[in-house]
Design an enzyme around this catalytic site. Structure first.
Site, short mmCIF file in Angstrom:
data_model
loop_
_atom_site.label_atom_id
_atom_site.label_comp_id
_atom_site.label_asym_id
_atom_site.label_seq_id
_atom_site.Cartn_x
_atom_site.Cartn_y
_atom_site.Cartn_z
N HIS A 280 52.62 93.88 -31.68
CA HIS A 280 51.95 94.87 -30.82
C HIS A 280 52.92 95.95 -30.33
O HIS A 280 52.50 96.90 -29.66
CB HIS A 280 51.23 94.19 -29.65
CG HIS A 280 52.11 93.65 -28.58
ND1 HIS A 280 52.41 92.32 -28.47
CD2 HIS A 280 52.74 94.26 -27.55
CE1 HIS A 280 53.18 92.12 -27.41
NE2 HIS A 280 53.40 93.29 -26.83
N ASP B 6 51.57 87.44 -33.70
CA ASP B 6 52.11 88.65 -33.08
C ASP B 6 53.61 88.80 -33.38
O ASP B 6 54.45 88.61 -32.50
CB ASP B 6 51.85 88.60 -31.57
CG ASP B 6 52.20 89.89 -30.86
OD1 ASP B 6 52.44 90.90 -31.55
OD2 ASP B 6 52.23 89.89 -29.61
N SER C 201 58.31 92.10 -24.35
CA SER C 201 57.65 91.73 -25.60
C SER C 201 58.60 91.83 -26.78
O SER C 201 59.36 92.79 -26.91
CB SER C 201 56.45 92.65 -25.85
OG SER C 201 55.45 92.46 -24.90
#
Length: 259
Positions: free
Chosen positions: A63, A118, A211
């Site tokens: 992402h 992810d 992230s």
């Protein structure tokens, strides 16, 4: 999904951001200098962490995708001049083929699907120079053990009320939790490709800006920060990490086919 939109160019003199999702280190501490030499910062349309797994390859969260990236290596502090600091561009990016980007999702799906598969590989335009402050870390060869003490790191926000990255790399020690704990919070999470880690009492977590950064359990790279609850570090809401042992074959295949 946890990611952070940058309000600045890559001068990094002042780092402010507004998060559409969440991912930072909360309840952590300044990492010891050069103790996480595989940690990188990935800067595109979002600010993310990443992990150097080969001199030419970084792995991060899917992402964090952008059309262009700049990768900072050998950094402990984002604004100071540091002896091991390096900067690289990215020539190619490879999202996992089973990752479903937000804009392609069926709106009936629940948010937990954001975290499945992810991960993304970034091919550096020039190999990193391996030094005392820049090193690669091996992929896992065995499943992580529930209850392990894990270390997550990143430059994400340390205070949910301040939309600002940390200048200093932050580390936080958290526990690897069972699949059952994850399912209690995220009903549709695919636990075969994800890990849950955190503290059920709250207070320690990753969050906005972290992230794609590493989750290291018992000294082994086992996960990548994907996302979690808002606000971060809530009791009974562990964060979600990509489970790297499930993706090692794909990672090696992509690297071999794109030397």
């Amino acid at each position: 999904m946890w990611f952070l939109i940058l309000f600045l160019a890559l001068s990094l003199g002042q780092i402010d951001a507004a998060p559409p999702g969440q991912s930072r280190v909360v309840g952590g501490y300044n990492c010891e200098t050069n103790s996480q030499p595989w940690q990188v910062a990935v800067i595109g349309t979002t600010f993310c962490g990443g992990v150097l797994i080969d001199p030419s390859w970084v792995i991060t969260a899917a992402h964090c995708y952008s059309k262009n990236y700049r990768v900072l290596l050998g950094r402990n502090n984002l604004v100071k001049d540091e002896p091991f600091a390096q900067r690289r561009l990215v020539s190619q990016s490879f999202q996992h083929p089973d990752y479903i980007p937000v804009f392609m999702r069926n709106h009936t799906r629940q948010r937990a699907y954001d975290h499945n598969n992810d991960l993304m590989l970034l091919h550096l335009s020039k190999p990193a120079d391996i030094t005392g402050g820049v090193k690669v870390i091996d992929l896992p060869t065995e499943e992580p053990k529930v209850g392990s003490i894990c270390l997550a790191s990143g430059w994400g926000m340390t205070n949910p009320s301040e939309m600002k990255l940390s200048h200093d790399l932050q580390c936080v020690n958290i526990h690897l939790l069972s699949n059952e704990k994850c399912i209690e919070t995220y009903k549709n999470i695919e636990t075969d490709v994800t890990l849950c880690a955190g503290e059920m009492d709250g207070g320690k977590d990753t969050c906005t800006g972290d992230s794609g950064g590493p989750l290291i359990c018992d000294g082994v790279l086992q996960g990548l920060t994907s996302g979690g609850a808002t606000p971060c570090a809530k009791p009974k809401t562990p964060a979600i990490y990509a489970k790297l042992i499930k993706f090692t074959s794909w990672i090696k295949k992509v690297m071999k086919e794109n030397p």
